[in-house]
Design a protein around this motif. Structure first.
Motif, PDB file in Angstrom:
ATOM      1  N   PRO A 109      51.212  46.255  60.569  1.00  0.00           N
ATOM      2  CA  PRO A 109      50.855  44.862  60.881  1.00  0.00           C
ATOM      3  C   PRO A 109      49.456  44.774  61.477  1.00  0.00           C
ATOM      4  CG  PRO A 109      53.042  45.410  61.748  1.00  0.00           C
ATOM      5  CD  PRO A 109      52.426  46.700  61.306  1.00  0.00           C
ATOM      6  N   LEU A 110      48.768  43.678  61.177  1.00  0.00           N
ATOM      7  CA  LEU A 110      47.439  43.452  61.744  1.00  0.00           C
ATOM      8  C   LEU A 110      47.556  43.221  63.246  1.00  0.00           C
ATOM      9  CD1 LEU A 110      46.014  40.950  59.077  1.00  0.00           C
ATOM     10  CD2 LEU A 110      45.821  43.443  59.101  1.00  0.00           C
ATOM     11  N   ILE A 111      46.555  43.657  63.992  1.00  0.00           N
ATOM     12  CA  ILE A 111      46.519  43.446  65.443  1.00  0.00           C
ATOM     13  C   ILE A 111      45.331  42.546  65.772  1.00  0.00           C
ATOM     14  CG2 ILE A 111      46.227  44.532  67.699  1.00  0.00           C
ATOM     15  CD1 ILE A 111      47.591  47.009  66.605  1.00  0.00           C
ATOM     16  N   ASP A 112      45.608  41.439  66.454  1.00  0.00           N
ATOM     17  CA  ASP A 112      44.562  40.504  66.880  1.00  0.00           C
ATOM     18  C   ASP A 112      43.879  41.079  68.120  1.00  0.00           C
ATOM     19  OD1 ASP A 112      43.002  38.397  67.813  1.00  0.00           O
ATOM     20  OD2 ASP A 112      44.432  36.874  67.197  1.00  0.00           O
ATOM     21  N   PHE A 113      42.704  41.606  67.944  1.00  0.00           N
ATOM     22  CA  PHE A 113      41.977  42.300  69.015  1.00  0.00           C
ATOM     23  C   PHE A 113      41.789  41.403  70.233  1.00  0.00           C
ATOM     24  CE2 PHE A 113      38.268  43.895  71.213  1.00  0.00           C
ATOM     25  CZ  PHE A 113      38.340  45.276  71.088  1.00  0.00           C
ATOM     26  N   ASN A 114      41.424  40.139  70.017  1.00  0.00           N
ATOM     27  CA  ASN A 114      41.090  39.252  71.122  1.00  0.00           C
ATOM     28  C   ASN A 114      42.301  38.832  71.946  1.00  0.00           C
ATOM     29  OD1 ASN A 114      39.044  38.780  68.790  1.00  0.00           O
ATOM     30  ND2 ASN A 114      37.949  38.166  70.637  1.00  0.00           N
ATOM     31  N   LYS A 115      43.499  38.942  71.381  1.00  0.00           N
ATOM     32  CA  LYS A 115      44.704  38.530  72.096  1.00  0.00           C
ATOM     33  C   LYS A 115      45.532  39.728  72.556  1.00  0.00           C
ATOM     34  CE  LYS A 115      45.151  34.113  69.646  1.00  0.00           C
ATOM     35  NZ  LYS A 115      46.013  33.263  68.785  1.00  0.00           N
ATOM     36  N   ASP A 116      45.073  40.918  72.283  1.00  0.00           N
ATOM     37  CA  ASP A 116      45.847  42.117  72.591  1.00  0.00           C
ATOM     38  C   ASP A 116      45.511  42.622  73.997  1.00  0.00           C
ATOM     39  OD1 ASP A 116      47.613  44.229  71.099  1.00  0.00           O
ATOM     40  OD2 ASP A 116      46.162  45.371  72.266  1.00  0.00           O
TER      41      ASP A 116
END
Length: 578
Positions: free
Chosen positions: A342-349
């Motif tokens: 799954p893609l990981i949202d860098f800014n919300k992680d």
């Protein structure tokens, strides 16, 4: 009475004496047992607690010793598997490296996965810390299986044997096999890399005029909250590097990069604790900038992403900064084809991600092209064209010569536009093409187009034509040897048009025709007199791209001279006969 009291006192003393002797025996037995456990089976204290103590809480040297003792005296492939399993924990990585530093060959470190054939040629591998060799080791130590961490958190690991990885990760056994084969960390594609060489290379390469890229192998920490990527260096290292980059391939375009998150890549001896591990390479890149325009979707994102990530055969994790959910949904089949995770949202992680191989930024070259001399594995646009056809499950790999299919007419797709660079005489163009024997299809390509359906239309035709614009990007779905015809508006922009679509089309294995309109075919004649400078010397209006775009693209439509254009279609028919 005194005799009775004396008898009771004697009985009481005897009972107390028995209790004391029993207590001494219990304490003695406990001390003997504890001494035996500590000296002969210390791992029982750590791993027989019903899964309550995680691998991360165990002493690192013990984990390494158990992994190596378990396979001492075995063949090299078995020892490589144990080493790879232990090396998947970045916290174990440093001890693994220190252990291997004491061996005869410093290149054979525990986090390097070796080809089994090479291992067989070189003979037995050097023993790791805590091993002494000999046949007795097979019987003297019991085998300990270390958990494999792949895309799941420390908290999951602490739940014991029933912990499950996140969606997209693979079972423990399969991950171990992939690490041994080299698939898990990309070494199957890259080959056996020399760790000393990587340690001597700078973390980042800023020499490319189009994109800055950082690539690291080792103990890497990615901390989204701090917008940082840290390469953990040994205590004796003097690397001391610090780089700043925006991972979007429009280097030097300040307007484009103004909304892209800046990341810091640095070497460090101190870093936050890991909360999520990845036993596959991690690629960090941005999706803002000019994405949303079909041409830039491909030239700034999809082509560079293919170039950077396809070598990993899906075993790669994407961390995306400035991510637009609608955009990732539009191209979800492409992401699914390139990554199994799954893609990981860098800014919300909020996790601290740990990996052994990380790439920050994407490899990019000229517009909408791949430079085989610089791309990993010498990828070309032919590879990308094939990749897109297979990603969208398109049936036609190549065009058929005319006559191979009885009664079948060559199909011509005209890309229409509704706001600028429109065909003002579209019915006349259709009639002319049909008169030459074409079956004509007219479609408009825009941001809201359903690519899964539009790609099938494009793949069904033999020829695609349109005025210079983002819609021509759909040529990526054309079958091999199909023809792209680009209509160039007035304004001396032939070079730009050739770079944007002509060169990429030919590099994809397509045939390419470029038709530049004459003054009388331009709607600019409705705005300016024929003796105006814009017609006599259009290059005088080349005052930067924005001015060119406003003058010759945003305010111009095309009235195609069918008699002048007909020879282009006739030449195309000749190509289809070959």
């Amino acid at each position: 009475m005194k005799a009775v009291e004396r008898a009771k006192l004697v009985r009481s003393l005897r009972q107390e004496s028995r209790r004391l002797r029993l207590l001494v025996l219990v304490i003695g037995f406990f001390l003997v047992t504890l001494t035996f456990v500590v000296l002969s089976k210390p791992d029982a204290l750590l791993f027989n607690l019903n899964g309550r103590l995680s691998v991360d809480d165990a002493p690192r040297s013990l984990l390494i010793r158990q992994a190596t003792d378990a396979t001492a005296g075995a063949d090299p492939d078995q020892r490589s598997a144990a080493a790879a399993a232990a090396a998947q924990d970045p916290k174990v990585l440093d001890d693994f490296e220190d252990a291997e530093a004491n061996t005869k060959d410093s290149e054979e470190r525990a986090h390097t996965v070796r080809d089994p054939q090479q291992s067989a040629k070189k003979g037995p591998e050097p023993r790791l810390l805590g091993t002494s060799g000999g046949e007795g080791e097979k019987k003297g130590h019991r085998k300990v299986t270390l958990p494999t961490v792949s895309n799941y958190t420390i908290r999951d690991a602490e739940d014991g044997d029933n912990a499950k990885p996140q969606q997209g990760s693979k079972p423990e056994t399969e991950n171990k096999l992939e690490m041994v084969a080299g698939k898990g960390d990309g070494s199957q594609q890259q080959g056996n890399w020399d760790n000393a060489e990587w340690e001597s290379k700078p973390l980042c390469d800023f020499s490319n005029f189009r994109a800055n890229v950082c690539e690291m192998r080792g103990n890497i920490r990615i901390h989204p909250n701090a917008s940082s990527v840290m390469y953990m260096e040994p205590a004796s290292s003097k690397r001391n590097e610090l780089w700043k980059l925006k991972p979007y391939p429009r280097k030097g375009d300040e307007l484009c990069l103004s909304k892209v998150t800046e990341l810091t890549v640095k070497s460090s001896k101190v870093a936050p604790e890991c909360t999520k591990y990845h036993n596959v390479p991690v690629v960090v890149f941005a999706l803002t900038g000019y994405t949303g325009n079909l041409f830039h979707d491909f030239t700034d994102a999809l082509v560079p992403l293919f170039t950077t990530a396809s070598e990993f055969n899906g075993e790669v994790q994407f961390l995306i900064t400035d991510m637009a959910i609608w955009w990732t949904r539009k191209y979800h089949v492409v992401f699914k084809k390139l990554s199994n995770y799954p893609l990981i949202d860098f800014n919300k992680d909020t996790d601290v991600h740990c990996a052994k191989h990380a790439i920050v930024g994407l490899h990019a070259y000229m517009e909408f092209t791949i430079d085989p001399s610089k791309a990993p594995h010498n990828y070309t646009m032919v590879d990308f064209n094939r990749f897109m056809r297979r990603t969208y499950e398109l049936p036609r790999e190549a065009v058929s010569a005319l006559g191979e299919i009885p009664k079948a007419k060559p199909r011509l797709l005209i890309i229409s536009r509704q706001r600028t660079r429109m065909f003002l005489n579209l019915p006349e163009i259709i009639a002319m093409a049909e008169g030459l024997g074409f079956e004509v299809v007219v479609e408009e390509a825009n941001v809201s187009s359903d690519l899964s359906q539009f790609s099938k239309v494009v793949n069904s035709v033999d020829v695609m034509m349109g005025v210079h614009g983002a819609g021509l990007t759909n040529c990526v779905f054309l079958p091999h040897n199909a023809t792209l015809i680009q209509i160039v508006p007035w304004g001396g922009i032939e070079g730009v048009c050739r770079i944007d679509f002509g060169d990429p089309a030919e590099q994809m294995g397509l045939r390419y025709k470029q038709y530049s309109i004459a003054v009388h075919e331009s709607s600019l004649t409705d705005q300016y007199p024929l003796d105006h400078e814009i017609f006599k010397n259009p290059l005088a209006f080349h005052k930067g791209f924005e001015f060119i775009k406003e003058t010759f693209m945003d305010k111009q439509n095309v009235r195609l001279d069918c008699n002048r254009f007909k020879p282009v279609l006739l030449q195309t028919l000749d190509l289809l006969n070959q």
